[in-house]
Write a protein that holds these residues in place. Sequence first.
Motif, PDB file in Angstrom:
ATOM      1  N   GLY A 198       8.618  -1.950   3.704  1.00  0.00           N
ATOM      2  CA  GLY A 198       7.963  -0.910   3.049  1.00  0.00           C
ATOM      3  C   GLY A 198       8.930   0.296   3.091  1.00  0.00           C
ATOM      4  N   GLU A 199       9.494   0.406   4.066  1.00  0.00           N
ATOM      5  CA  GLU A 199      10.720   1.739   4.078  1.00  0.00           C
ATOM      6  C   GLU A 199      11.643   1.668   2.860  1.00  0.00           C
ATOM      7  OE1 GLU A 199      10.838  -1.012   6.186  1.00  0.00           O
ATOM      8  OE2 GLU A 199      12.691  -0.740   7.302  1.00  0.00           O
ATOM      9  N   PHE A 200      12.094   0.704   2.431  1.00  0.00           N
ATOM     10  CA  PHE A 200      12.723   0.447   1.223  1.00  0.00           C
ATOM     11  C   PHE A 200      11.998   0.087  -0.042  1.00  0.00           C
ATOM     12  CE2 PHE A 200      15.189  -1.474   4.646  1.00  0.00           C
ATOM     13  CZ  PHE A 200      15.759  -0.395   4.928  1.00  0.00           C
ATOM     14  N   ASN A 201      11.241  -0.749  -0.104  1.00  0.00           N
ATOM     15  CA  ASN A 201      10.568  -1.599  -1.034  1.00  0.00           C
ATOM     16  C   ASN A 201       9.461  -1.049  -1.979  1.00  0.00           C
ATOM     17  OD1 ASN A 201      12.760  -2.958  -0.543  1.00  0.00           O
ATOM     18  ND2 ASN A 201      11.626  -5.018   0.103  1.00  0.00           N
ATOM     19  N   LEU A 202       8.736  -0.043  -1.215  1.00  0.00           N
ATOM     20  CA  LEU A 202       7.867   0.544  -1.918  1.00  0.00           C
ATOM     21  C   LEU A 202       7.949   2.074  -1.687  1.00  0.00           C
ATOM     22  CD1 LEU A 202       4.527  -1.221  -0.735  1.00  0.00           C
ATOM     23  CD2 LEU A 202       5.624  -1.285  -2.874  1.00  0.00           C
ATOM     24  N   PRO A 203       8.894   2.619  -2.521  1.00  0.00           N
ATOM     25  CA  PRO A 203       9.349   4.100  -2.344  1.00  0.00           C
ATOM     26  C   PRO A 203       8.467   5.073  -2.976  1.00  0.00           C
ATOM     27  CG  PRO A 203      10.657   2.837  -3.839  1.00  0.00           C
ATOM     28  CD  PRO A 203       9.769   1.940  -3.390  1.00  0.00           C
ATOM     29  N   GLU A 204       7.668   4.667  -3.902  1.00  0.00           N
ATOM     30  CA  GLU A 204       6.780   5.731  -4.444  1.00  0.00           C
ATOM     31  C   GLU A 204       5.341   4.929  -4.715  1.00  0.00           C
ATOM     32  OE1 GLU A 204       7.974   6.461  -8.749  1.00  0.00           O
ATOM     33  OE2 GLU A 204       8.231   8.532  -7.963  1.00  0.00           O
ATOM     34  N   LEU A 205       4.370   5.485  -4.169  1.00  0.00           N
ATOM     35  CA  LEU A 205       3.019   4.973  -4.107  1.00  0.00           C
ATOM     36  C   LEU A 205       2.521   5.213  -5.397  1.00  0.00           C
ATOM     37  CD1 LEU A 205       1.431   3.433  -2.141  1.00  0.00           C
ATOM     38  CD2 LEU A 205       0.112   5.714  -1.603  1.00  0.00           C
ATOM     39  N   LYS A 206       1.749   4.183  -5.780  1.00  0.00           N
ATOM     40  CA  LYS A 206       1.158   4.400  -7.228  1.00  0.00           C
ATOM     41  C   LYS A 206      -0.277   3.710  -6.880  1.00  0.00           C
ATOM     42  CE  LYS A 206       4.944   4.068 -10.092  1.00  0.00           C
ATOM     43  NZ  LYS A 206       5.934   3.302 -10.356  1.00  0.00           N
TER      44      LYS A 206
END
Length: 672
Positions: free
Chosen positions: A575-583
Amino acid sequence: MARTEIIATSCVLDCPDTCSLEVTVSDGAIEKIGPGEGNPITGGFICSKVRSFGKRVYHDDRLLYPLRRTGPKGKAEFDRISWDEAIETVTERFQKIREELGGEAILPYSYGGSNGFMTDELIDSIYFARLGASRLAKTICAAPTTAVASDMYGKMAGVAFSDYPEANFILVWGANPKASNIHLVPYLKEAKRRGAFIAVVDPIRQLSSDLVDLHLPVYPGADLPLALGMIDTWAKAGKLDQDFLAAHADGLDSLLTAASSWPLEKAAAEARVDVAKVRELAERFAEASPALLRCGWGLERNQNGGHAVAAIMAMPALLGKFGGRGGGYTLSNSGAGGMDASKIWDDASWRTRVINMTELARVLNEPDTLDGPPIRALFVYNCNPVATVPDQNGVIRGFMRDDLFTVVSEQVMTDTARYADIVLPATTFLEHRELKRSYGNYVVGATQPVIEPRGEARSNQAMFRALGRAMGFIDDAFGWSEDETLEKVIDAIRLNGKPVSPQPLRAGKVHGYDFDGPTPIQFENVFPSTKDGKIHLTPACLGKTPYKYRPVRSDDYPLALISPATSKTISSTLGEFNLPELKVTLHPSDATSRGITTGDRVRVFNDLGEVVCLARVDERLSPGVVCIPKGAWMKSSLNGRVSTALSPAHVNEVAGGACFNDARVQITAIEQ
Ligand code: SF4
C-alpha cells in the motif's frame, strides 16, 4: 562480469494462488521476479504486485536495523540500536510486566502477512506460550467462513480451479478474482468459452459483462435474505434434492423455516436487487449441471456474515450438485492439508485468555472490560493494525498510551511501526525459508532465500530464537537452525492425510496433493469430515438464533461503506507504493445530490471518525453504496485516516469476525 543465477521459489503472500516463481539474481541482488514452473495452475504469469516486489526489498523505507523510539509515539523518531540491546530491552520489559501483572498483560498481535508453517504459529507461539502471554483470536478475515465450513462440511476439499471449465453454471458470490485470485480468471474464461452461464453476486460490478451473464449488486449485509429467498423459492418449487438430503444432511428444517420468512419479492427488496434477476439466478442454478459455487470472503464482513455464508454454502447440498467434476463448491481449499504442530511442541499447553484481534481498540482503551490484567505490552508482527483494524482512531489512541510498551517487527516503516517503542527489522519472503499451504490451489509452496537478508533483518525464526534464549526458555526449538526447523515442519505436514516428500520443498518448489485422482471431486473422492460424516445445514456455530437477520439502519448516515481488496495490495502490503492517493467511489446519483464530481475533495464521516480524500464517480456501484479500498496507508489520505477510521469494531456472532462492511457514512464536498 556479473554473476547471474535464476532461483526457484514460491510466493507465500496472503493470496489463494501460491505461484511458483523464478527470481533472477545478479551479484546477490534481485533483478527480476517472474513466473516459475511447478505449480501448473499459475505457470505463465504472476501479478504485477509481486513482479515489482523488489521495490519493497530495496526501498529507502526498508527497515535494516533495530530501532529505539526517541520522539513522541507516532512520529517515527528513532535511534539505531544493536540486536543485543533490542533483545535485552524487550526481555527486561517483559520480565517486569510478568512480575507485576502476569504474562497475560503481554499480547502477541499477528496475522499471516507473508507467513506460513515456519514463521507463524510455531516458534513465535512457543515463545509466547512460555511467557504465559494472552492468546489472540485471528478474526480479521475468514473467521466466520472457516467456522461455517468446518461445522457444515468438516472443511471438505473444494472444487479445484482447473475443474471450473467443466461446469455449466458458475455462481461467484462475494469474491473478486480479478483483485485477489487472478489465476481463476482464465478458468472462468474457458468455462464461458465452453458455454457456461456465469453469475456474480457482489455490491460492485467488478468483472466485465463479456464474462458475466448475470450480476446482482446485493446491498452490503443483505446476502442473508437474498440467499434465504432463493432457498425458499427452491423449497416451494420442489427443487430440493430430497434423496440426497435424507442420506447426507441434517438441520434442514431450521434452514427452511428461516427461509420461509423471505419470499423472493421481500428478499429482493431487502437486498435492493431486481426480483426477476434473482428468480432467473435461482432457476438457472437449480436446473444446471454441473453447477458450481465459488463463495468468497466479502460477504462475511458484516454482522449477518456468518449466517449468510452458511445459507449460501448450503445451496449445493440443497440442490444435490455434488458428485461430478465441476460441480459443488469452493471456499478456502486449505482444509485438506495442514501441519500437526503437536509433533513439534505441546501446543495444547498454552491455555491463557483469548483476545479478539478485531476488538483491539476496546482492548487497549477499556481495560475494565477485560477478563484479567490490562494489556501492558504489545508484540506486533506480520501485520499492520494501525491501518487495517476497525476503529482506527481508537486503535491509535491505544497505541499512544504512555504505559504501553510496543514492539513491532516489520519489513518497512508501516503506520504501526511508527508507534513502536522498539522496531525489529524483518526479512521478506525472498530472504528466508517458508512453507505455506495454499488456500486456493492444491499445493504447499516453499520459499528459499534468493538473497541474503538486507541489513540486519531477521526472520521470525531467528528473532524468536534469540528472544526465547534471552528469557532462558529451554525448548529444543530455540536451538534449531532454519534448516532443522524446515525438516521438522516437512515431517509434520499432511496433505489429504498423506506425508510429503521433502525434495521439492527443500528446493523452494511446490508440492501437490494426492486425491486418488488429479483433483478432488466432492462426494466421489472427498467427503465431509464432520464427526458423523453428515452435512450440517444448520451448523452449531450459528448459535441459538440461526439464520436470524439483523439489518444495519442509520438515519444519520445513509451510505453503506464497503472496503474491498484491490489488485494493488495484499491487505496493506505494498500500500505504501500502490495506493498513493485515497479515493472514495460513489454512484452518480449520490454524487449529483451532493454536488460532487470526480476529483473533488470530500469528507467521508460517521460517529467514529472522518476520512478526507478525493471523490471518484462510478456507475459500477449502486446508489446508496460507496467504496474506499482496503490496504491504504495513512499517508494516502488528506487527513491521515483510511477506511478503518469509519469501520465499527463490533464483531460477528459467528467466530467473532470483523464487520467492516457495517460502516454507514455520510459524504460532503469540501469547498475547493
Ligand atoms: S500475490 Fe498471488 S498472484 Fe501474485 S505472485 Fe503471489 S500468489 Fe501469485
